[in-house]
Design a protein around this motif. Structure first.
Motif, PDB file in Angstrom:
ATOM      1  N   ASN A 170      -7.712   8.798  -0.787  1.00  0.00           N
ATOM      2  CA  ASN A 170      -7.786   7.493  -1.432  1.00  0.00           C
ATOM      3  C   ASN A 170      -6.564   6.609  -1.220  1.00  0.00           C
ATOM      4  O   ASN A 170      -6.700   5.428  -0.911  1.00  0.00           O
ATOM      5  N   ASP A 171      -5.374   7.175  -1.385  1.00  0.00           N
ATOM      6  CA  ASP A 171      -4.156   6.362  -1.319  1.00  0.00           C
ATOM      7  C   ASP A 171      -3.540   6.342   0.081  1.00  0.00           C
ATOM      8  O   ASP A 171      -3.259   5.279   0.624  1.00  0.00           O
ATOM      9  N   LEU A 198      -5.644   4.412   2.555  1.00  0.00           N
ATOM     10  CA  LEU A 198      -5.507   2.956   2.591  1.00  0.00           C
ATOM     11  C   LEU A 198      -4.383   2.517   3.523  1.00  0.00           C
ATOM     12  O   LEU A 198      -4.393   1.405   4.046  1.00  0.00           O
ATOM     13  N   ARG A 258       2.277   1.698  -3.516  1.00  0.00           N
ATOM     14  CA  ARG A 258       1.255   2.253  -4.418  1.00  0.00           C
ATOM     15  C   ARG A 258       1.014   3.727  -4.111  1.00  0.00           C
ATOM     16  O   ARG A 258       0.836   4.543  -5.009  1.00  0.00           O
ATOM     17  N   CYS A 259       1.019   4.048  -2.826  1.00  0.00           N
ATOM     18  CA  CYS A 259       0.807   5.423  -2.392  1.00  0.00           C
ATOM     19  C   CYS A 259       1.929   6.327  -2.902  1.00  0.00           C
ATOM     20  O   CYS A 259       1.684   7.442  -3.373  1.00  0.00           O
ATOM     21  N   TRP A 272      -5.621  12.355  -3.212  1.00  0.00           N
ATOM     22  CA  TRP A 272      -4.570  11.362  -2.924  1.00  0.00           C
ATOM     23  C   TRP A 272      -4.553  10.980  -1.449  1.00  0.00           C
ATOM     24  O   TRP A 272      -4.447   9.798  -1.100  1.00  0.00           O
ATOM     25  N   THR A 273      -4.661  11.965  -0.556  1.00  0.00           N
ATOM     26  CA  THR A 273      -4.627  11.650   0.877  1.00  0.00           C
ATOM     27  C   THR A 273      -5.874  10.874   1.307  1.00  0.00           C
ATOM     28  O   THR A 273      -5.814  10.058   2.219  1.00  0.00           O
ATOM     29  N   ALA A 306       0.830  -1.204   0.000  1.00  0.00           N
ATOM     30  CA  ALA A 306       0.000   0.000   0.000  1.00  0.00           C
ATOM     31  C   ALA A 306       0.864   1.253   0.000  1.00  0.00           C
ATOM     32  O   ALA A 306       0.546   2.243  -0.669  1.00  0.00           O
ATOM     33  N   ALA A 363       1.493   6.835  -6.651  1.00  0.00           N
ATOM     34  CA  ALA A 363       0.356   7.718  -6.925  1.00  0.00           C
ATOM     35  C   ALA A 363       0.690   9.167  -6.600  1.00  0.00           C
ATOM     36  O   ALA A 363       0.154  10.094  -7.219  1.00  0.00           O
TER      37      ALA A 363
END
Length: 252
Positions: free
Chosen positions: A28-29, A32, A8-9, A25-26, A5, A12
């Protein structure tokens, strides 16, 4: 799972170039990874006297809490930030187990706005004289050991993304300021009331003018701002005019 995660973060984050990108972004990514419900970020210049906060970015965070903890000088007074400045390490705070020396008044406000299970971290870029601060709230639980490891990688990514987003916002502000500088004092006052949702009739009563005069000013305001309708003026004014905090820090 968490490692994936974070990777991916991090990837992104490369697509974050604006405040809107940063907030998405904060949510959704980063969400997570940390599973937080709201976030408050600070961006400021490092000076010989400390950090001068010039921007605050809120992501689903109650602005009412910031207003509640403003000090007499107009600054934001939070023990989480003070503790980070003293230790330069992530700070963890749980409402149900407050620090022994915590201020009771501050704690009551913190609890009122349901900012439980908080983690705060920051980063100073001495080379570029920029500091950023991140305060995450309503995490499902607090695991200092795991969060320490996560933030070691995540905070620099947050810092870089926020710095890019603020730079983009500043460019937009420069363009917007050209329009603002062309407004007369009366036009600016009327535009501010429009940004606060007031009708022409309400504004007329507030500024001591007729409704037709307000409409005339509105027409000139739209021309100067490049807005095609009243709604465009409202959006422009609510975004670029007075900060909701007395210090004048831009809240985005």
């Amino acid at each position: 799972m968490i490692t994936n995660a974070i990777e991916r973060c991090t990837i992104a984050a490369e697509d974050v170039h604006s405040i809107a990108d940063f907030k998405a972004w904060t949510r959704n990514d980063v969400g997570l990874v940390l599973r937080h419900a709201c976030l408050a970020c600070g961006h400021g210049r490092i000076t010989s006297a400390g950090v001068s906060m010039d921007h605050i970015v809120l992501v689903d965070y109650p602005i009412e809490h910031l207003r509640a903890i403003e000090n007499s000088a107009g600054g934001i007074d939070t023990p989480l930030m003070r503790r980070w400045l003293a230790t330069h390490r992530p700070v963890y705070f749980e409402t149900r187990a407050p620090w022994p020396d915590i201020d009771a008044t501050w704690l009551a406000k913190f609890a009122k706005h349901d900012l439980r299970n908080a983690v705060a971290d920051a980063m100073f870029d001495e080379k570029n004289s920029v500091g950023t601060y991140f305060s995450f709230h309503r995490l499902p639980d607090i695991d200092p050991q795991g969060l320490d490891a996560t933030l070691r990688y995540l905070t620099p990514v947050l810092h870089a993304a926020l710095v890019r987003a603020i730079a983009d916002s500043d460019k937009q502000w420069f363009v917007a300021s050209q329009s603002l500088s062309s407004l007369t004092e009366k036009e600016r006052e009327i535009a501010e009331w429009i940004g606060k949702g007031k009708s022409n009739a309400e504004i007329a009563a507030l500024v001591g003018a007729s409704e037709s005069t307000v409409k005339h000013h509105l027409s000139r305001i739209m021309d100067k701002m490049g807005c095609s309708n009243r709604a465009g003026v409202a959006v422009f004014a609510s975004k670029w005019f007075a900060s909701p905090l007395s210090l004048g820090t831009k809240v985005l």
